[in-house]
Structures are given as C-alpha cells and as structure tokens.
Enzyme design. Structure first.
Site, PDB file in Angstrom:
ATOM      1  N   SER A  97       0.832  -1.201   0.000  1.00  0.00           N
ATOM      2  CA  SER A  97       0.000   0.000   0.000  1.00  0.00           C
ATOM      3  C   SER A  97       0.872   1.259   0.000  1.00  0.00           C
ATOM      4  O   SER A  97       1.653   1.484  -0.929  1.00  0.00           O
ATOM      5  CB  SER A  97      -0.950  -0.042   1.197  1.00  0.00           C
ATOM      6  N   ASP A 229      -9.739  -5.521  -4.374  1.00  0.00           N
ATOM      7  CA  ASP A 229      -9.152  -4.498  -3.507  1.00  0.00           C
ATOM      8  C   ASP A 229     -10.103  -3.300  -3.475  1.00  0.00           C
ATOM      9  O   ASP A 229     -10.267  -2.594  -4.465  1.00  0.00           O
ATOM     10  CB  ASP A 229      -7.782  -4.090  -4.052  1.00  0.00           C
ATOM     11  N   HIS A 258      -7.413  -5.891  -0.150  1.00  0.00           N
ATOM     12  CA  HIS A 258      -6.245  -5.015  -0.002  1.00  0.00           C
ATOM     13  C   HIS A 258      -5.223  -5.618   0.952  1.00  0.00           C
ATOM     14  O   HIS A 258      -4.013  -5.531   0.725  1.00  0.00           O
ATOM     15  CB  HIS A 258      -6.702  -3.642   0.501  1.00  0.00           C
TER      16      HIS A 258
END
Length: 278
Positions: A97, A229, A258
């Site tokens: 991320s 996601d 995610h």
C-alpha cells in the site's frame, strides 16, 4: 529496542533479525500501521535463511510522533538513512500500500543509483497516483479522501475499527471469514501512531504522483494485487505499475482484498519467495 536518528532529528524504530551475512529483505508497511504488520512475512523469510528488516515509518508505531515530514520524500529519505546505517546491499525491498509508494520512491531516488537493491515487490501499492483526475479516471475521488480525513479527525479510535472491519480485509463481503484478532491487531498498530502523521499520510499516499518513480526503476519488480481491492483500485494501481515499470512481473489474485498479505500470507509469501530465488 533499536532506533536510528535521521538528519532532521527523527527517531525511527526498526527490527533487524537474522544473520548479517544473509541477503536482506526490507519490509515497508502500509498506512496507518507499523512494522508489526509484517509478522507473517518476517518469520517466514527468516526461516528461509534471509535477514529480515522492518521499520516503523516516522509518526507511526514506535517511531517519533513528529509533526512534519509526512510525505513520500521524507519516507524515502528515512529508509535511505536506515539502509546506509545498516550498510545493506543486494537487498529486496517489499512494500504494501503506502509502503509500496515508499519503495518506489526509495528505489528510484536512492537504492538503484547507489546499487543497494536487487529486486522490489509492490503489494496492493498506491503508485502511480491514487487520486482521481482527468488523466486518472479510475482513481479515488477527492471527496472520499476528504471523508477519510474527517472521520480520522472526528473519532480516530472508531475509524480504526471501521476500516479493518470493512474494506481493508474484505470482511464486509458476503461469506468472508472474519478474524477478530486481525481487526484488533490493525486497531492496535494504528493507535500506536500519531494522529498528525496519519492525517497527513492520507495526502501522501493518495495525492503523490509517482509515475516518474516507476519509469525510473529498471531492476526486476514483482507487482501483486487482488482484483477485489476496495482500498486501491487495481486497474489504477497494479495494471499501471506493470505498464510503467521496465522489468516487472504482474500477478492479479481473483477475489483477494487489499490486506491479502495477511489474509492469504501463505500464498503471497510463496509467490514472493519464488520471485526472489528465481
């Protein structure tokens, strides 16, 4: 506890496990978490004979809760300081991320020019640009990002329950196997950090254009993301990363969230290992 102090006086916490002679793997965590988010990966790769290193980003976890420097430039510079302090060479850098954005900027600006990096791995990463613009139509609208800032400022404790309970791990999907421990661990990590760092971090991960970072990276890079996601749309992230990188391998996982490095750690770890040793 191990810390380094950056050139602007910020104490950065880090873990460093394994033989100093082994190939190092450096893990870069996502927002608003800490190095603890990599427990499953660090134990796995340590047992495979690697040296594993992870830090708490400035303002996060056990690092200093400073009021400024919460942007990709400082994130990358902090990592460069840690890598130089530990004198890491031939390293693998793995980012999830926001940590993926940190990896991209570090590798492009420091790691690759200094010849300290062997390969990189981007997991559910934010580059090239998360924000929706006229050139990034599948990005995240600024209105939604503003809602995140408002929720954090209004009640960070509740917000840090709502995110892992809902979209982060896909626990809001029908039939999802919800892990209460995973939710509480996300909340614990987030609550360790500073509100200012987390607030400013939303802009850092969503409004930083890293197109040029990706274009500059020539070393082998593995790009991983789930097609479910709900935090970072994969068509605006992994697909574009693969197109912009000069030497990348792309893998999209059907139905993964995610936070797939946690919910499907066994599969993600095995795929990363195959890439590293291949």
């Amino acid at each position: 506890m191990s810390f380094i102090t950056t050139s602007d006086g910020v104490q950065i916490f880090y873990k460093d496990w394994g033989s100093k002679e082994a190939q190092p793997i450096v893990f870069h965590h996502g927002w608003p978490l800490s190095s603890d988010d990599w427990d499953a990966q660090m134990l796995f790769f340590l047992n495979k004979g690697f040296r594993v290193i992870a830090h708490d980003r400035r303002g996060h976890g056990r690092s200093a809760q400073v009021g400024d420097g919460h942007d990709m430039d400082h994130y990358a510079a902090d990592i460069a300081a840690l890598v130089e302090y530990l004198d890491l060479k031939n390293a693998i850098h793995i980012g999830h991320s926001t940590g993926g954005g940190e990896v991209a900027r570090y590798v492009a600006r420091y790691g690759q020019p200094q010849k300290r990096v062997a390969k990189a791995v981007l997991i559910s990463a934010v580059p090239p640009l998360m924000l929706k613009t006229e050139h990034s139509v599948e990005g995240t609208p600024i209105e939604l990002l503003n809602e995140l800032r408002d929720a954090l400022a209004a009640n960070r404790a509740q917000f840090f329950l709502d995110v892992p309970t809902g979209p982060f791990y896909g626990f809001n999907r029908s039939g999802a196997q919800v892990s209460e421990g995973t939710i509480r661990n996300w909340w614990r990590q987030g609550s360790m950090g500073g509100a200012k760092a987390h607030y400013d971090g939303i802009r850092a991960f969503s409004e930083t254009d890293q197109t040029e970072d990706l274009k500059a990276i020539t070393l082998p890079t593995l790009v991983l993301q789930g097609d479910d996601d709900q935090v970072v749309p994969y068509r605006n992230a992994a697909i574009l990363q693969h197109q912009l990188l000069q030497n990348s391998v792309l893998k999209i996982y059907p139905g993964y969230s995610h936070g797939m490095h946690t919910t499907h750690a066994d599969i993600i770890n095995s795929d990363i290992l195959a890439f590293i040793v291949g």
